[in-house]
Design a protein around this motif. Sequence first.
Motif, short mmCIF file in Angstrom:
data_model
loop_
_atom_site.label_atom_id
_atom_site.label_comp_id
_atom_site.label_asym_id
_atom_site.label_seq_id
_atom_site.Cartn_x
_atom_site.Cartn_y
_atom_site.Cartn_z
N THR A 20 -39.67 142.78 88.04
CA THR A 20 -40.51 142.88 89.24
C THR A 20 -40.05 141.87 90.28
N THR A 71 -45.79 142.69 98.79
CA THR A 71 -45.13 143.93 98.39
C THR A 71 -44.26 143.65 97.16
N VAL A 75 -41.13 145.52 94.35
CA VAL A 75 -40.27 146.60 93.87
C VAL A 75 -39.84 146.25 92.45
N LEU A 104 -48.05 150.82 96.39
CA LEU A 104 -47.42 150.38 95.16
C LEU A 104 -47.36 151.53 94.15
N THR A 160 -43.48 152.06 94.38
CA THR A 160 -42.92 151.25 93.29
C THR A 160 -43.00 151.96 91.95
#
Length: 254
Positions: free
Chosen positions: A45, A53, A55, A195, A199
């Motif tokens: 992560t 934020t 990814v 997210l 993500t």
Amino acid sequence: MQFSTLKRVFPFILLILFGLFSSQLQAQEISGRVYDDASALPGVTVFNSNEKTAVVTNEDGAFTIKATIGDTLTFQSSFHISQDKIITMAEYRTLLIVELKQKVNTLDEVLLSGKEKEFDVEKYNADLSKQIENDIKNNPFDYGKAPAGGGVNLLALVKLAISIFKKKPEKQIIYATQTDLIHLFNEDEFFTETLLESTLKIPKHYKNLFLDYCAAKQIEEDLLKEENKFQLLDILVISSNEFKEILVEYEAGK
């Protein structure tokens, strides 16, 4: 243009140039790869604490995330020590390479060394006897009236042994419900719809079904707290991969 005129407009020119420079930085993205001492690391992560934020690195350990100069990126993995990186101008000009160190615990060291300590029964019994003897000496009245021979009350000894071996009741675990998770994604600044979709790659129309799937895996309610967000994110990443595999099978079976 006269010098006096140039002197007056120069600050405005600098302001315009600075504004253009800043806007370009804000629009840029940072790319990089994450490794440990063995290989590239997928599933790490990458969290921008300034922009809130995140990814996740792909199978090659690669990632791309929006960031500006001065932002702090946190690299988090369940099996590695987390690392913070403050973004500078240099990170915009080259690929950001991050190396994480693996976590090593005492059990790992024992297993790797092959020197697991054997349980010494005689020493354990001697220690227990010494503990009882000291307790009798320090708290004689807790053991009741001694027998005529001067020995110790057997019942009291048994009670002491029971108290030594008796396990404390385990803490009751409360698990998060689907409603708890829906509430989290509706109101939290980090766990958002973005997210979920960007993500975790969960389609919007499958949101509630995915959160129901996560709840069925019995996620502890404590993990919904702010200080445990990285642990929760790790679980959600794993759960999202499992959920997407189920979706693929479902679509194939139509």
